[in-house]
Design an enzyme around this catalytic site. Sequence first.
Site, PDB file in Angstrom:
ATOM      1  N   ASP A 244       0.855  -1.148  -0.301  1.00  0.00           N
ATOM      2  CA  ASP A 244       0.152   0.005   0.314  1.00  0.00           C
ATOM      3  C   ASP A 244       1.312   1.559   0.093  1.00  0.00           C
ATOM      4  OD1 ASP A 244      -3.343   0.594   1.560  1.00  0.00           O
ATOM      5  OD2 ASP A 244      -2.201   1.819  -0.439  1.00  0.00           O
TER       6      ASP A 244
HETATM    7  C1  GLC Z   1      -4.144   4.657  -0.119  1.00  0.00           C
HETATM    8  C2  GLC Z   1      -5.259   3.068   0.453  1.00  0.00           C
HETATM    9  C3  GLC Z   1      -5.314   2.030  -1.014  1.00  0.00           C
HETATM   10  C4  GLC Z   1      -5.295   2.611  -1.947  1.00  0.00           C
HETATM   11  C5  GLC Z   1      -3.836   3.107  -2.178  1.00  0.00           C
HETATM   12  C6  GLC Z   1      -3.576   3.837  -3.922  1.00  0.00           C
HETATM   13  O1  GLC Z   1      -3.824   4.798   0.803  1.00  0.00           O
HETATM   14  O2  GLC Z   1      -5.007   2.918   2.020  1.00  0.00           O
HETATM   15  O3  GLC Z   1      -6.574   1.516  -0.749  1.00  0.00           O
HETATM   16  O4  GLC Z   1      -5.030   1.596  -3.167  1.00  0.00           O
HETATM   17  O5  GLC Z   1      -3.475   4.426  -1.502  1.00  0.00           O
HETATM   18  O6  GLC Z   1      -3.901   4.869  -3.453  1.00  0.00           O
END
Ligand code: GLC
Length: 700
Positions: A244
């Site tokens: 993430d």
């Molecule tokens: C965010 C989320 C995740 C998302 C990623 C990209 O903080 O936790 O679900 O896909 O970053 O935006």
Amino acid sequence: MTLEQKAAQLVQIPYAQIGREKSEEWARRGVGSFLHVFGEDAKHLQKIAIESGAKIPLLFGIDAVHGHCLNRKATIFPTQLSMACAFDPELIKRVAQAAAKEISADGLHQTFSPVLCLGRDIRWGRVDETFGEDPYLAGILGAAMVEGYQGEDNAADTSVIACAKHYIGYGEATGARDSYDTSITYRKIKDTFLPPFEKAVKAGCASVMTAYGSIDGTPCTADKKLLKEILKEQLGFDGFVVTDWQNVSHLIGEQCVAENAKEASRLALESGNDMMMNAPEFYVAIIDLVRSGEADEKLLDEAVERILTVKMRFGLFDNPFRQADEKYLGCEEHLELNKEIARESTVLLKNDGILPLTGKNKILVVGPSADDIRCNYGDWTYFSHPLPDYDTQPVRPYVTLLEGVQELAKKHDCSVQYVKGCEINGEIAGGIKQAVKAAKKADVIVFACGDNILLAAEGCDRADVRLPKPQRELFTALCNTGKSIVTALICTKPLCIPEIDEHSAAVLTNFNSGMFGGRALAEAIFGEINPSGKLPISFPYHVGQQPCYYNQLPGWHCRSYVDMPETSLYSFGHGLSYTSFAYSDILFDEKTLTLKVSVKNTGKREGAETVQVYFRDLASSVMTPVKRLIAFRKVQLKAGDSQELTFTFTRDDFSFVNANEERVTEPGEFELMVGGSSADSDLIKKKFTIGMAPKSWTDQ
Ligand code: GLC
């Protein structure tokens, strides 16, 4: 490939944050992927990438989690929690197929969806992104979504890479604090949180995202057992693992398990992460580590191989500019599908008989959620991420609840007045007074209430999950007028609303139900549709009652708080209808593990019922839940019609994970439960026995 090219392939860069110029540099360097870049900007970067270095095409990822909602022209479907109310995997697969076409129409290849976390604590800000509290339902719907996104032919222009997230246990954090630690064991993970990911992997999901959080002090991104042993070896996951957002640097600054970028980068790579989202520092660090002999280049090769294999599988090498036709964006067919799923996701929670509305009525629509479409959209739309702009004006088409009531009132010979009364979380001067004055002239009140993404979204956890105070005060004033109230809950997730249930004649919801969810609520109020949705998540009376998910373990001595009932206000699987259903002729063949059940529409109008089947292992070597969903099926029945349903199970369906972390089905007494919700009052129960496992030829 050179060491530098391999290192760059493992990095995913956020275009919106670093801008065009720096992105061009990364494209020349041979970066593996970007996120949040669209259309012409994506094409421009792709051109640079395939003419530079190893000429490897870029992969573009985006958070299209209930449609391609970061694009104003796209179809905004209901959130996962809303869609889950339909209990219809085929329908969800169709939504994912539609979303995939719109994502690819922007030249994008990967969506960071589905979310397979379980929503078991409503204080968490991201419950709306889940399919609710049940592992079986989340797995069935998640796998359907994966199939819808990735298509039969992964290389087709209309297919995109799915990304099952957030691996794992993200919604289970202590105190429902986003990205915080959770004290679950690996046994619990394998028994409760892993099944949805197993189904997604079986469905061919090509990427998995590591969660922000940690399991008993080990960040998911630094957990080799989770990522390598369980996901890649035991489940046989052959796609790539993407972290993430900034999970690598979080190992240093937030979770404090690494002192610097080099340590964090080595830890992330050795633990089994293949692509590092928004971790530019990883590039230099991993090159230094390999050069100095502190990291094994073979680990880079393994990660690169996984990434390139997925790029090949999805046709990026054959056609780096693969793209679906732009005609799909917000097309009529998708808008009609959106209306269909919003209707199927509408849940009638309470009805004293006032609904469907009949006769001439003077209707007062009141409340802050009645005419603000942003309340129907939930998180991850063009005004919430990646560059929040909450005050932006929503674009048509959409139909708010007020607009839906106004449109249908004409057809039903009713009149409509509207008073907002208060804001979602604020007062309007004289608003309550104006609403009470209008209520006195009305025959029935439609009270539209709930929350919004300023109260519930990523990074917005709540300790008090009641309706905001201004709405509670408005509701009390309306109750004091003595008029009948139909409450429409337009909310991201369950709220604690005992007073709403007690004083409303009827309550209905479809959570954040997209462009046409407001109209679906209006159609239910006027009886244009017979609501058939069922809750994928429990509504507690009070936040202190949690966890109140239905599949609890036994053993609570007092079985209830002294000041709060043991049961939830509305149970998992609950949903009423304008007709009624009766269950009979329940037969279970212990030898073939086959269940037969008849369900009859005993009312006066056609309707759909989701037949639910639960089971309990009456004695197991570790404690197992008092009931667990094992099957469901939605049947449409005309008044007076009945249908016999057959469910055939295997021994594995009755399994759990034992103290040795093995999935087993232990012989002994079981109980099967069939009905229209998980509430004991709705279930018919039958005991049965499962014998010793038949000896396989290897045992003899
Ligand atoms: C965010 C989320 C995740 C998302 C990623 C990209 O903080 O936790 O679900 O896909 O970053 O935006």
